[in-house]
Design a protein around this motif. Structure first.
Motif, short mmCIF file in Angstrom:
data_model
loop_
_atom_site.label_atom_id
_atom_site.label_comp_id
_atom_site.label_asym_id
_atom_site.label_seq_id
_atom_site.Cartn_x
_atom_site.Cartn_y
_atom_site.Cartn_z
N GLU A 112 -2.55 -71.81 -83.01
CA GLU A 112 -3.39 -70.62 -83.03
C GLU A 112 -4.85 -71.00 -82.80
OE1 GLU A 112 -4.89 -67.00 -85.96
OE2 GLU A 112 -3.37 -68.41 -86.68
N ALA A 115 -5.45 -71.50 -79.23
CA ALA A 115 -5.53 -70.20 -78.55
C ALA A 115 -6.89 -69.55 -78.78
CB ALA A 115 -4.41 -69.29 -79.03
N THR A 134 -2.37 -66.93 -68.94
CA THR A 134 -0.92 -66.92 -69.05
C THR A 134 -0.49 -66.76 -70.49
OG1 THR A 134 -0.79 -69.34 -69.24
CG2 THR A 134 -0.66 -68.41 -67.04
N TYR A 135 0.63 -66.11 -70.69
CA TYR A 135 1.27 -66.01 -72.00
C TYR A 135 2.73 -65.67 -71.77
CZ TYR A 135 2.37 -64.63 -76.77
OH TYR A 135 2.93 -64.54 -78.02
N LEU A 168 -4.30 -60.91 -73.35
CA LEU A 168 -4.04 -62.29 -72.93
C LEU A 168 -5.11 -63.25 -73.44
CD1 LEU A 168 -2.87 -61.67 -69.25
CD2 LEU A 168 -1.47 -62.60 -71.11
N PRO A 171 -3.98 -63.85 -77.69
CA PRO A 171 -2.55 -63.72 -77.97
C PRO A 171 -2.27 -63.78 -79.47
CG PRO A 171 -3.04 -65.90 -77.08
CD PRO A 171 -4.28 -65.08 -76.92
N ASP A 227 2.73 -60.23 -78.32
CA ASP A 227 3.56 -61.07 -79.16
C ASP A 227 4.91 -61.26 -78.48
OD1 ASP A 227 5.03 -62.34 -81.10
OD2 ASP A 227 4.55 -60.92 -82.70
N SER A 228 5.21 -62.49 -78.06
CA SER A 228 6.47 -62.76 -77.36
C SER A 228 7.66 -62.61 -78.29
CB SER A 228 6.45 -64.17 -76.76
OG SER A 228 6.28 -65.14 -77.77
#
Length: 230
Positions: A112, A115, A134-135, A168, A171, A227-228
């Motif tokens: 984190e 990021a 990218t994410y 993005l 994230p 959030d993936s």
């Protein structure tokens, strides 16, 4: 892409080693010291692009180091992220008022933090962060104004493009409608907060299509996040 220079001021040797490993993996050029006085000397010798600064370090306190960095012409505009075990609101406010750009409370996830550093650099040093965001399976070309998901081009309107770009750059962060209005539409916007919901729906429809997983998480009574795991 230029290599970002980081000054890490952290007196916990194990944590410093862990952070150095994570940021070197992201191709950062890192100088590290446990001492506040030495941090100021290192910053004068070679101006970093970003500073990670622990509140409690040897010699000068992190707060005083932050204050002095803001007074030095060569480092006045360098982004500073404070690292601290002090989680009280008063301490966070004090750190931000002293000149810190962000505030991370221990314990934290190194991923984190990476990021967050990337997000700060994208805002203040675009050339360092490159032109691609990218994410997960989403790629954005901020110069060519193109978005792809799993390699497929996704057409977006200008507002949805700015909204996705903001997500993005942060994230995992949860943003309220009001904060999204400020970030995407601007502080002077007269648009109602519910308009955000309309554009979130449009963005979801565009990037999810008929069968892709929904990557935008709705957080009840809080807002939205990229959030993936959504």
């Amino acid at each position: 892409m230029a290599r970002a220079k980081m000054l890490l001021v952290e007196d916990d040797a194990a944590l410093a080693e862990l952070l150095i490993w994570h940021f070197k993996r992201e191709d950062f050029d890192i100088k590290q010291t446990p001492d506040g006085e030495e941090a100021l000397l290192l910053a004068k010798e070679a101006t970093p692009d970003i500073v990670l600064l622990d509140w409690m370090v040897e010699g000068l306190s992190g707060i005083e180091v932050c204050r002095r960095l803001r007074r030095m012409p060569e480092t006045a505009n360098i982004p500073i992220i404070m690292l601290t075990a002090r989680g009280e609101e008063e301490d966070r406010v004090r750190g931000l008022e002293t000149g810190a750009d962000d505030y991370v409370t221990k314990p934290f996830s190194p991923r984190e933090l990476v990021a967050r550093v990337g997000a700060v650099l994208r805002r203040v040093r675009p050339a360092l962060a490159g032109e691609q965001l990218t994410y997960a399976d989403i790629e954005m070309d901020t110069v060519g104004h193109k978005v792809r998901r799993s390699g497929e081009v996704i057409p977006l309107g200008p507002t949805e493009f700015r909204l996705l770009k903001h997500f993005l750059e942060h994230p995992g962060w949860v943003f309220s409608r009001e904060r999204l209005l400020d970030a995407v539409w601007g502080h002077d916007s007269d648009i109602e907060s519910r308009t955000v919901d309309v554009h979130i729906r449009r963005l979801r429809k565009a990037i999810n299509g008929e069968s892709r997983p929904d990557i935008i998480r709705t957080v009840r009574s809080a807002g939205y996040a990229l959030d993936s795991g959504a």
